[in-house]
Enzyme design. Structure first.
Site, PDB file in Angstrom:
ATOM      1  N   PHE A 123      40.591 -11.880   7.714  1.00 17.63           N
ATOM      2  CA  PHE A 123      39.335 -11.032   7.313  1.00 17.63           C
ATOM      3  C   PHE A 123      39.430  -9.707   8.079  1.00 17.63           C
ATOM      4  O   PHE A 123      39.731  -9.644   9.272  1.00 17.63           O
ATOM      5  CB  PHE A 123      38.057 -11.638   7.468  1.00 17.63           C
ATOM      6  CG  PHE A 123      37.007 -10.994   7.509  1.00 17.63           C
ATOM      7  CD1 PHE A 123      36.316 -10.907   6.116  1.00 17.63           C
ATOM      8  CD2 PHE A 123      36.065 -10.260   8.413  1.00 17.63           C
ATOM      9  CE1 PHE A 123      35.232 -10.258   5.702  1.00 17.63           C
ATOM     10  CE2 PHE A 123      34.747  -9.616   8.279  1.00 17.63           C
ATOM     11  CZ  PHE A 123      34.340  -9.660   6.848  1.00 17.63           C
ATOM     12  N   THR A 158      42.402 -12.068  13.475  1.00 18.32           N
ATOM     13  CA  THR A 158      42.760 -13.814  13.405  1.00 18.32           C
ATOM     14  C   THR A 158      43.546 -14.163  12.260  1.00 18.32           C
ATOM     15  O   THR A 158      43.536 -13.748  11.138  1.00 18.32           O
ATOM     16  CB  THR A 158      41.460 -14.465  13.534  1.00 18.32           C
ATOM     17  OG1 THR A 158      40.485 -13.941  14.757  1.00 18.32           O
ATOM     18  CG2 THR A 158      41.446 -15.943  13.701  1.00 18.32           C
ATOM     19  N   GLU A 363      33.083 -11.514  15.560  1.00 22.84           N
ATOM     20  CA  GLU A 363      31.926 -11.803  14.873  1.00 22.84           C
ATOM     21  C   GLU A 363      30.507 -11.029  15.301  1.00 22.84           C
ATOM     22  O   GLU A 363      29.331 -11.856  14.883  1.00 22.84           O
ATOM     23  CB  GLU A 363      31.853 -13.272  14.266  1.00 22.84           C
ATOM     24  CG  GLU A 363      33.047 -13.509  13.463  1.00 22.84           C
ATOM     25  CD  GLU A 363      33.234 -14.693  12.434  1.00 22.84           C
ATOM     26  OE1 GLU A 363      32.122 -15.038  12.075  1.00 22.84           O
ATOM     27  OE2 GLU A 363      34.245 -15.232  12.096  1.00 22.84           O
ATOM     28  N   SER A 366      27.479 -10.286  21.591  1.00 24.29           N
ATOM     29  CA  SER A 366      25.975 -10.547  21.995  1.00 24.29           C
ATOM     30  C   SER A 366      25.009  -9.488  21.859  1.00 24.29           C
ATOM     31  O   SER A 366      23.758  -9.669  21.017  1.00 24.29           O
ATOM     32  CB  SER A 366      25.885 -11.071  23.161  1.00 24.29           C
ATOM     33  OG  SER A 366      26.664 -12.289  23.484  1.00 24.29           O
TER      34      SER A 366
HETATM   35  N1  CAA Z   1      23.073  -8.661   6.466  1.00 22.69           N
HETATM   36  C1  CAA Z   1      22.735  -8.043   5.426  1.00 22.69           C
HETATM   37  N2  CAA Z   1      22.852  -6.890   5.186  1.00 22.69           N
HETATM   38  C2  CAA Z   1      23.035  -6.396   6.483  1.00 22.69           C
HETATM   39  C3  CAA Z   1      23.293  -6.651   7.586  1.00 22.69           C
HETATM   40  C4  CAA Z   1      23.258  -8.174   7.701  1.00 22.69           C
HETATM   41  N3  CAA Z   1      23.398  -8.842   8.713  1.00 22.69           N
HETATM   42  N4  CAA Z   1      23.330  -5.856   8.454  1.00 22.69           N
HETATM   43  C5  CAA Z   1      23.099  -4.577   8.094  1.00 22.69           C
HETATM   44  N5  CAA Z   1      23.202  -4.985   6.579  1.00 22.69           N
HETATM   45  C6  CAA Z   1      23.210  -3.816   5.567  1.00 22.69           C
HETATM   46  C7  CAA Z   1      21.694  -2.852   5.627  1.00 22.69           C
HETATM   47  O1  CAA Z   1      20.656  -3.648   5.225  1.00 22.69           O
HETATM   48  C8  CAA Z   1      22.215  -1.582   5.071  1.00 22.69           C
HETATM   49  O2  CAA Z   1      21.946  -1.689   3.913  1.00 22.69           O
HETATM   50  P1  CAA Z   1      21.378  -0.506   2.949  1.00 22.69           P
HETATM   51  O3  CAA Z   1      22.394   0.552   3.019  1.00 22.69           O
HETATM   52  O4  CAA Z   1      20.986  -1.235   1.597  1.00 22.69           O
HETATM   53  O5  CAA Z   1      20.013   0.188   3.954  1.00 22.69           O
HETATM   54  C9  CAA Z   1      23.672  -1.743   5.326  1.00 22.69           C
HETATM   55  O6  CAA Z   1      23.995  -2.974   5.804  1.00 22.69           O
HETATM   56  C10 CAA Z   1      23.955  -0.693   6.788  1.00 22.69           C
HETATM   57  O7  CAA Z   1      23.344  -1.358   7.793  1.00 22.69           O
HETATM   58  P2  CAA Z   1      22.640  -0.336   8.798  1.00 22.69           P
HETATM   59  O8  CAA Z   1      22.211   0.856   8.370  1.00 22.69           O
HETATM   60  O9  CAA Z   1      21.764  -1.240   9.794  1.00 22.69           O
HETATM   61  O10 CAA Z   1      23.935   0.001   9.767  1.00 22.69           O
HETATM   62  P3  CAA Z   1      24.368   0.282  11.141  1.00 22.69           P
HETATM   63  O11 CAA Z   1      25.525   0.961  11.257  1.00 22.69           O
HETATM   64  O12 CAA Z   1      23.177   0.946  11.911  1.00 22.69           O
HETATM   65  O13 CAA Z   1      24.570  -1.213  11.724  1.00 22.69           O
HETATM   66  C11 CAA Z   1      25.759  -3.341  12.063  1.00 22.69           C
HETATM   67  C12 CAA Z   1      25.285  -2.266  11.530  1.00 22.69           C
HETATM   68  C13 CAA Z   1      24.609  -4.431  12.296  1.00 22.69           C
HETATM   69  C14 CAA Z   1      25.851  -2.874  13.563  1.00 22.69           C
HETATM   70  C15 CAA Z   1      26.784  -3.753  11.648  1.00 22.69           C
HETATM   71  O14 CAA Z   1      27.985  -2.733  11.807  1.00 22.69           O
HETATM   72  C16 CAA Z   1      27.498  -4.965  12.403  1.00 22.69           C
HETATM   73  O15 CAA Z   1      27.174  -6.135  12.142  1.00 22.69           O
HETATM   74  N6  CAA Z   1      28.656  -4.827  13.416  1.00 22.69           N
HETATM   75  C17 CAA Z   1      29.311  -6.082  13.980  1.00 22.69           C
HETATM   76  C18 CAA Z   1      30.654  -5.878  13.236  1.00 22.69           C
HETATM   77  C19 CAA Z   1      30.988  -7.590  13.084  1.00 22.69           C
HETATM   78  O16 CAA Z   1      30.389  -8.400  13.560  1.00 22.69           O
HETATM   79  N7  CAA Z   1      32.412  -7.529  13.381  1.00 22.69           N
HETATM   80  C20 CAA Z   1      33.146  -8.594  13.418  1.00 22.69           C
HETATM   81  C21 CAA Z   1      34.448  -8.370  12.800  1.00 22.69           C
HETATM   82  S1  CAA Z   1      35.169 -10.087  12.137  1.00 22.69           S
HETATM   83  C22 CAA Z   1      35.723 -10.974  13.390  1.00 22.69           C
HETATM   84  O17 CAA Z   1      35.578 -10.886  14.450  1.00 22.69           O
HETATM   85  C23 CAA Z   1      36.462 -12.072  12.922  1.00 22.69           C
HETATM   86  C24 CAA Z   1      37.348 -12.798  14.033  1.00 22.69           C
HETATM   87  O18 CAA Z   1      37.942 -12.566  14.548  1.00 22.69           O
HETATM   88  C25 CAA Z   1      37.040 -14.356  14.081  1.00 22.69           C
END
Ligand code: CAA
Length: 379
Positions: A123, A158, A363, A366
């Site tokens: 991913f 990963t 993912e 915190s």
């Molecule tokens: N579930 C569903 N929809 C979501 C959501 C969620 N948890 N979080 C945001 N959205 C939607 C919002 O509703 C918004 O939708 P609209 O356009 O319809 O309004 C859209 O996504 C954009 O969201 P925001 O305006 O809130 O965006 P933001 O930039 O302010 O914040 C964030 C977004 C929550 C910080 C997001 O960027 C985030 O989750 N960041 C962390 C990324 C992450 O988890 N990365 C992991 C990488 S993969 C990995 O780690 C795998 C591995 O190695 C094991």
């Protein structure tokens, strides 16, 4: 909420525990040292059905619920957190997303071999300048005729080298910001797809983490997942479920370190009695057990909500946040209980402590989980 486990749940947990003890435990220290996950073991995990647990049987999966998956993740991660993350990414981030949002053709071509573990998936969301700030995608995909041209770099992936298929998020229209992001199914071996350097990590060292690079990779338009512009929502939706898997991994790491500490405390003697008879150790064991139990309840609750088709965004974030903090705390205490022995590799707990750290980072860190929880509370 009913946490009574069914006969099937108990059987899955027993099978995962048995597999972890007989297949994963021997060699876990060597794999950590060598930074290598034996492909023969991966094949065995596939044969056990651990790589596509929640996928419908018609696509080669186990047709199980999230709770069954969480139970297996916990048992596997109690012994080998590297195996846990390989499994988690394939199950929650790749297979679940394809089954939920993929076309029938995409499912037949990609989901079926992924769910059976014939091939492994990755991913690809994070980039050198887009970790927590995931909307800042610099990887681009430009539509030209019947295909997209993919360009950019993905970091900390990963299964980066082990995988044959990657789900890649890329910006297709900069003006539209996150609404201009799309998700694509990209095959290894396509021209311009390069596997970059392997990371030399603190923990989960047996899983391979790589930089991936795309230079004018031709991705057929039919490999886009969902409607145009759905990519960021896709990634967020997939990560909501993924966080339950990582929460279960963190729970397993904590529980594994605790079980070793409990056993050791009854064997090791100081001042003429087992250290378990000293109140200083008893207090540690009590607090470890309590925190692990609380984490387990949050993880099971999130899994149950998902299985019941209810909103689980906040529950998943809470489970991931709490379980990962507990994993870090419990594993640090586990090293302390083991004293000098805890600091050497033979006793496993130092590895658990190193493995725990990443669960507070990937993912969604915190801090990001707190942001997600607050947004859910305030909306
Ligand atoms: N579930 C569903 N929809 C979501 C959501 C969620 N948890 N979080 C945001 N959205 C939607 C919002 O509703 C918004 O939708 P609209 O356009 O319809 O309004 C859209 O996504 C954009 O969201 P925001 O305006 O809130 O965006 P933001 O930039 O302010 O914040 C964030 C977004 C929550 C910080 C997001 O960027 C985030 O989750 N960041 C962390 C990324 C992450 O988890 N990365 C992991 C990488 S993969 C990995 O780690 C795998 C591995 O190695 C094991």
């Amino acid at each position: 909420m009913d946490f009574n486990l069914s006969e099937e749940h108990l059987a899955v947990r027993a099978a995962a525990r048995d597999f972890a003890q007989t297949e994963l435990l021997p060699g876990v220290i060597d794999r950590d040292n060598a930074q290598h996950f034996d492909p023969v073991l991966l094949r065995k995990m596939a044969e056990m059905g651990f790589l596509g647990m929640m996928v419908a049987p018609e696509y080669g999966g186990g047709g199980m619920d999230t709770l069954a998956y969480v139970l297996a993740m916990e048992e596997i991660s109690k012994v080998d957190a590297s195996a846990g993350v390989i499994m988690s990414v394939n199950n929650s981030l790749v297979c679940w997303g394809l089954e939920k949002y993929g076309t029938e053709a995409q499912k037949h071509q990609y989901l079926t071999p992924l769910a059976s573990g014939e091939i492994i998936g990755a991913f690809c969301l994070s980039e050198p300048e887009a970790g927590s700030d995931a909307t800042s995608q610099h990887t681009t995909a430009r539509l030209t005729g019947d295909h997209y041209l993919l360009n950019g770099t993905k970091n900390w992936i990963t299964n980066g080298n082990t995988s044959s298929v990657c789900v890649v998020m890329a910006q297709t229209d900069v003006e539209l910001k996150h609404k201009g992001i799309n998700a694509f199914i990209v095959e290894k071996g396509w021209e311009g797809f390069l596997v970059g350097k392997k990371e030399d990590k603190m923990g989960i060292r047996a899983s391979d983490t790589h930089t991936l690079m795309f230079s004018d990779v031709k991705v057929p338009a039919e490999n886009r997942i969902g409607e145009d512009g759905f990519g960021f929502k896709f990634a967020m939706s997939v990560l909501n479920g993924g966080r339950i898997g990582i929460a279960a991994q963190a729970l397993g790491i904590a529980a594994g370190a605790f079980e070793l500490s409990l056993k050791y405390s009854k064997e090791r003697k100081t001042f003429g009695k087992p250290i378990a008879d000293h109140q200083a150790i008893q207090f540690k064991l009590s607090e470890m057990a309590m925190k692990i139990e609380a984490a387990r309840l949050l993880v099971y609750k999130a899994a149950r909500l998902k299985d019941e088709g209810k909103d689980y965004i906040q529950a998943a974030a809470m489970a991931k946040l709490y379980a990962s903090e507990v994993a870090m705390w419990v594993t640090t205490e586990a090293v302390q209980v083991h004293g000098g022995y805890g600091y050497v590799k033979e006793y496993h707990v130092e590895r658990f402590m190193r493995d725990a750290k990443i669960t507070q980072i990937y993912e969604g860190t915190s801090e990001i989980q707190k942001l997600v929880i607050a947004r859910e509370l305030l909306k």
